[in-house]
Design a protein around this motif. Structure first.
Motif, PDB file in Angstrom:
ATOM      1  N   GLN A 279     -10.432  -3.092  -5.349  1.00  0.00           N
ATOM      2  CA  GLN A 279     -10.357  -1.643  -5.500  1.00  0.00           C
ATOM      3  C   GLN A 279      -9.275  -1.251  -6.503  1.00  0.00           C
ATOM      4  OE1 GLN A 279     -12.331   0.888  -4.161  1.00  0.00           O
ATOM      5  NE2 GLN A 279     -13.637  -0.843  -3.621  1.00  0.00           N
ATOM      6  N   LEU A 280      -8.137  -1.927  -6.453  1.00  0.00           N
ATOM      7  CA  LEU A 280      -7.055  -1.634  -7.393  1.00  0.00           C
ATOM      8  C   LEU A 280      -7.490  -1.828  -8.836  1.00  0.00           C
ATOM      9  CD1 LEU A 280      -3.758  -3.129  -5.894  1.00  0.00           C
ATOM     10  CD2 LEU A 280      -4.193  -0.746  -6.501  1.00  0.00           C
ATOM     11  N   SER A 281      -8.389  -2.770  -9.051  1.00  0.00           N
ATOM     12  CA  SER A 281      -8.802  -3.102 -10.412  1.00  0.00           C
ATOM     13  C   SER A 281      -9.793  -2.114 -11.006  1.00  0.00           C
ATOM     14  CB  SER A 281      -9.413  -4.514 -10.444  1.00  0.00           C
ATOM     15  OG  SER A 281     -10.643  -4.539  -9.743  1.00  0.00           O
ATOM     16  N   LYS A 282     -10.283  -1.147 -10.191  1.00  0.00           N
ATOM     17  CA  LYS A 282     -11.314  -0.268 -10.724  1.00  0.00           C
ATOM     18  C   LYS A 282     -11.142   1.216 -10.405  1.00  0.00           C
ATOM     19  CE  LYS A 282     -14.546  -1.283  -6.910  1.00  0.00           C
ATOM     20  NZ  LYS A 282     -15.849  -1.906  -6.568  1.00  0.00           N
ATOM     21  N   VAL A 283     -10.155   1.609  -9.587  1.00  0.00           N
ATOM     22  CA  VAL A 283      -9.998   3.034  -9.272  1.00  0.00           C
ATOM     23  C   VAL A 283      -9.431   3.792 -10.464  1.00  0.00           C
ATOM     24  CG1 VAL A 283      -9.749   2.682  -6.796  1.00  0.00           C
ATOM     25  CG2 VAL A 283      -7.712   2.614  -8.274  1.00  0.00           C
ATOM     26  N   ASP A 284      -9.545   5.135 -10.401  1.00  0.00           N
ATOM     27  CA  ASP A 284      -9.080   5.998 -11.477  1.00  0.00           C
ATOM     28  C   ASP A 284      -7.622   6.415 -11.317  1.00  0.00           C
ATOM     29  OD1 ASP A 284     -11.669   6.132 -12.691  1.00  0.00           O
ATOM     30  OD2 ASP A 284     -12.266   7.545 -11.132  1.00  0.00           O
ATOM     31  N   CYS A 285      -7.092   6.301 -10.114  1.00  0.00           N
ATOM     32  CA  CYS A 285      -5.723   6.756  -9.868  1.00  0.00           C
ATOM     33  C   CYS A 285      -5.156   6.025  -8.658  1.00  0.00           C
ATOM     34  CB  CYS A 285      -5.706   8.266  -9.635  1.00  0.00           C
ATOM     35  SG  CYS A 285      -4.082   8.959  -9.230  1.00  0.00           S
ATOM     36  N   ILE A 286      -3.870   5.675  -8.740  1.00  0.00           N
ATOM     37  CA  ILE A 286      -3.163   5.038  -7.635  1.00  0.00           C
ATOM     38  C   ILE A 286      -2.115   6.009  -7.119  1.00  0.00           C
ATOM     39  CG2 ILE A 286      -1.605   3.151  -6.984  1.00  0.00           C
ATOM     40  CD1 ILE A 286      -3.006   1.490  -9.218  1.00  0.00           C
ATOM     41  N   VAL A 287      -2.049   6.172  -5.790  1.00  0.00           N
ATOM     42  CA  VAL A 287      -1.134   7.126  -5.172  1.00  0.00           C
ATOM     43  C   VAL A 287      -0.235   6.393  -4.183  1.00  0.00           C
ATOM     44  CG1 VAL A 287      -0.931   9.182  -3.723  1.00  0.00           C
ATOM     45  CG2 VAL A 287      -2.770   9.031  -5.417  1.00  0.00           C
ATOM     46  N   TYR A 288       1.075   6.597  -4.336  1.00  0.00           N
ATOM     47  CA  TYR A 288       2.046   6.151  -3.331  1.00  0.00           C
ATOM     48  C   TYR A 288       2.344   7.374  -2.484  1.00  0.00           C
ATOM     49  CZ  TYR A 288       2.634   2.634  -7.023  1.00  0.00           C
ATOM     50  OH  TYR A 288       2.417   1.683  -7.992  1.00  0.00           O
ATOM     51  N   ALA A 289       1.871   7.371  -1.249  1.00  0.00           N
ATOM     52  CA  ALA A 289       1.918   8.579  -0.428  1.00  0.00           C
ATOM     53  C   ALA A 289       3.313   8.813   0.137  1.00  0.00           C
ATOM     54  CB  ALA A 289       0.904   8.469   0.700  1.00  0.00           C
ATOM     55  N   MET A 290       3.529  10.067   0.593  1.00  0.00           N
ATOM     56  CA  MET A 290       4.748  10.383   1.314  1.00  0.00           C
ATOM     57  C   MET A 290       4.733   9.673   2.647  1.00  0.00           C
ATOM     58  SD  MET A 290       2.168  12.478   2.033  1.00  0.00           S
ATOM     59  CE  MET A 290       2.214  13.801   0.831  1.00  0.00           C
ATOM     60  N   GLY A 291       5.901   9.497   3.216  1.00  0.00           N
ATOM     61  CA  GLY A 291       5.991   8.804   4.494  1.00  0.00           C
ATOM     62  C   GLY A 291       7.188   7.884   4.530  1.00  0.00           C
ATOM     63  N   SER A 292       7.210   6.976   5.469  1.00  0.00           N
ATOM     64  CA  SER A 292       8.313   6.025   5.601  1.00  0.00           C
ATOM     65  C   SER A 292       8.238   5.020   4.457  1.00  0.00           C
ATOM     66  CB  SER A 292       8.248   5.310   6.952  1.00  0.00           C
ATOM     67  OG  SER A 292       8.332   6.240   8.012  1.00  0.00           O
ATOM     68  N   LEU A 293       9.158   5.125   3.524  1.00  0.00           N
ATOM     69  CA  LEU A 293       9.080   4.339   2.287  1.00  0.00           C
ATOM     70  C   LEU A 293       9.056   2.844   2.548  1.00  0.00           C
ATOM     71  CD1 LEU A 293       9.195   4.165  -0.839  1.00  0.00           C
ATOM     72  CD2 LEU A 293      11.697   4.246  -0.641  1.00  0.00           C
ATOM     73  N   PHE A 294      10.015   2.347   3.318  1.00  0.00           N
ATOM     74  CA  PHE A 294      10.166   0.899   3.455  1.00  0.00           C
ATOM     75  C   PHE A 294       9.289   0.290   4.542  1.00  0.00           C
ATOM     76  CE2 PHE A 294      14.133   1.966   1.259  1.00  0.00           C
ATOM     77  CZ  PHE A 294      14.139   1.003   0.261  1.00  0.00           C
ATOM     78  N   THR A 295       8.827   1.073   5.508  1.00  0.00           N
ATOM     79  CA  THR A 295       8.010   0.487   6.577  1.00  0.00           C
ATOM     80  C   THR A 295       6.548   0.904   6.531  1.00  0.00           C
ATOM     81  OG1 THR A 295       8.703   2.261   8.087  1.00  0.00           O
ATOM     82  CG2 THR A 295       9.943   0.195   8.166  1.00  0.00           C
ATOM     83  N   SER A 296       6.200   1.908   5.710  1.00  0.00           N
ATOM     84  CA  SER A 296       4.802   2.317   5.599  1.00  0.00           C
ATOM     85  C   SER A 296       4.197   1.989   4.245  1.00  0.00           C
ATOM     86  CB  SER A 296       4.661   3.831   5.859  1.00  0.00           C
ATOM     87  OG  SER A 296       4.893   4.138   7.205  1.00  0.00           O
ATOM     88  N   VAL A 297       4.963   2.185   3.178  1.00  0.00           N
ATOM     89  CA  VAL A 297       4.436   1.982   1.826  1.00  0.00           C
ATOM     90  C   VAL A 297       4.758   0.581   1.298  1.00  0.00           C
ATOM     91  CG1 VAL A 297       4.484   2.808  -0.559  1.00  0.00           C
ATOM     92  CG2 VAL A 297       4.531   4.452   1.327  1.00  0.00           C
ATOM     93  N   CYS A 298       6.038   0.210   1.332  1.00  0.00           N
ATOM     94  CA  CYS A 298       6.455  -1.057   0.730  1.00  0.00           C
ATOM     95  C   CYS A 298       5.814  -2.312   1.349  1.00  0.00           C
ATOM     96  CB  CYS A 298       7.977  -1.181   0.758  1.00  0.00           C
ATOM     97  SG  CYS A 298       8.792  -0.066  -0.414  1.00  0.00           S
TER      98      CYS A 298
END
Length: 414
Positions: A279-298
């Motif tokens: 999916q990463l190789s073909k989507v039009d946009c990547i979003v890093y969402a709001m939330g717990s930075l180190f335990t939800s996103v990272c």
């Protein structure tokens, strides 16, 4: 830095006219926001016949409110979630049955249900659906889950405040020996659009524990212990930075741990879900969402292949900045959020043989920032990081989200 300084920045390349709330704040991007170049702009020129495709890195709570409104713009969204949560009823399931955490997956899947109903009715519908409709080959996965609990009679399972949805997903995962299969089953029965995906960042049947290393050398084991330690108390989760003791030092990195690891930290290196990489190789946009930075996103960013794929794409890569701090990010500036994302994707402080040297602009090229937010905007550092698309957006408080202590967030689209 005054907000007015951002007025002259180029328009954000995010593909949607977007309204977000970060930790209880709604963010509205101006309607004049420009569409990005490439496929998205081509679709727009053709009359928007092809909606944008997005991949969102998030946790299970902070981005949930976005999903209903996001469907008004596009259903071509891949939601990537970690499987290392060890709080609530998820913790009890993992303790007794092992396996990956299913709570965030369940939470996001419920938001994808085709029928839009109030949360209380949604829960009622889900309970009835589990007991009557999901009986392929006369097998009810709730009954299967209960049987698995009874087989482990040495472990006393606590059903208090347990989530029926979590029980279903755990039972289906064990039955099929695949979390992906459990998600697929729910998706088809709930009529989730075929082009919408809820993807565990790691496709596994093993238990995964999140660890973090602080700058003072302290090692903390377990997602709950990092973000909102409960000290053994069973209570409503509150991630507000004032609700629990401060970390002794800032977080340096997060990583995965096992009781059977071969090194001193018992660090392990699981593989990223191949579907996520596709999916990463073909989507039009990547979003890093709001939330717990180190335990939800990272936790989704530190896996091998994620940074490599994101850096190779020339598309919008948008950070939705939090509206306030939590225990994990106290004292961090906006550019510090970008640095943390960059270090995670580069795996800067892990095994040097597995690290990358990409620049911040290779991973983040646009920010949406809530007006009046608590995160300091060090604009001069954005330029040093190669980021010039910064959009300040109006924000309002949502008391309904704040009173839960869950640091929830919401997006709307217009």
């Amino acid at each position: 830095m005054p907000m007015a300084l951002l007025a002259t920045t180029p328009p954000c390349p995010c593909p949607c006219d977007i309204v977000a709330s970060s930790r209880g704040c709604f963010l509205r991007a101006p309607r004049s926001t420009a569409l990005p170049r490439g496929a998205m702009a081509a679709a727009s020129a053709a009359g928007c016949s092809v909606p944008p495709s997005l991949l969102v890195f998030s946790g299970g709570t902070a981005f949930n409110g976005v999903v209903e409104d996001l469907k008004k713009v596009t259903t071509r969204v891949a939601h990537v979630l970690p499987v290392s949560d060890d709080g609530g009823s998820t913790a009890e399931i993992v303790r007794v049955l092992g396996g990956p955490a299913v709570g965030d997956i369940r939470s996001r899947c419920l938001r994808f249900e085709a029928r839009v109903v109030p949360d209380c009715r949604r829960r009622t519908h889900f309970v009835g659906w589990c007991l009557t409709a999901i009986q392929g080959n006369n097998t009810c996965f709730l009954v299967y889950f209960h049987n698995e609990i009874l087989r482990r009679s040495a472990e006393m399972f606590c059903f208090t405040n347990g989530s029926i949805g979590n029980f279903f997903f755990a039972g289906a995962r064990i039955f099929f020996q695949s979390l992906d299969a459990a998600i697929f089953l729910f998706s088809r029965v709930s009529q989730i659009p075929a082009e919408s995906f809820v993807l565990p960042v790691i496709s596994t049947n093993d238990r995964l524990t999140l660890g973090c290393e602080l700058w003072d050398g302290t090692i903390i084991r377990g997602q709950n212990e990092i973000s909102h330690p409960s000290n053994g108390r069973k209570e409503v989760v509150n991630k507000d930075c004032n609700s629990c003791s401060a970390l002794p030092s800032r977080i340096k990195r997060v990583f995965y741990m096992s009781s059977e690891g071969s090194n001193l930290l018992h660090e392990v290196f699981p593989e990223a879900n191949r579907t996520v990489l596709e999916q990463l190789s073909k989507v039009d946009c990547i979003v890093y969402a709001m939330g717990s930075l180190f335990t939800s996103v990272c936790p989704s960013l530190v896996l091998r292949g994620i940074g490599e794929t994101i850096a190779s794409r020339s598309i919008p890569k948008v950070l939705l900045l939090n509206g306030s701090h939590d225990r994990e990010t106290t004292g961090l500036s906006a550019s510090g959020f970008v640095t943390a994302i960059t270090d995670s994707l580069n795996r800067t402080y892990g095994d040097p043989d597995k690290s990358l040297k990409n620049l911040p602009k290779d991973y983040v090229n646009a920010l949406l920032v809530p007006k009046g937010g608590q995160i300091p905007l060090d604009v001069e550092n954005f330029a040093a990081q190669g980021i010039f698309h910064v959009v300040t957006v109006d924000s309002i408080r949502d008391p309904k989200l704040h009173c839960t202590g869950k640091s929830s967030s919401q997006l709307s689209f217009s």
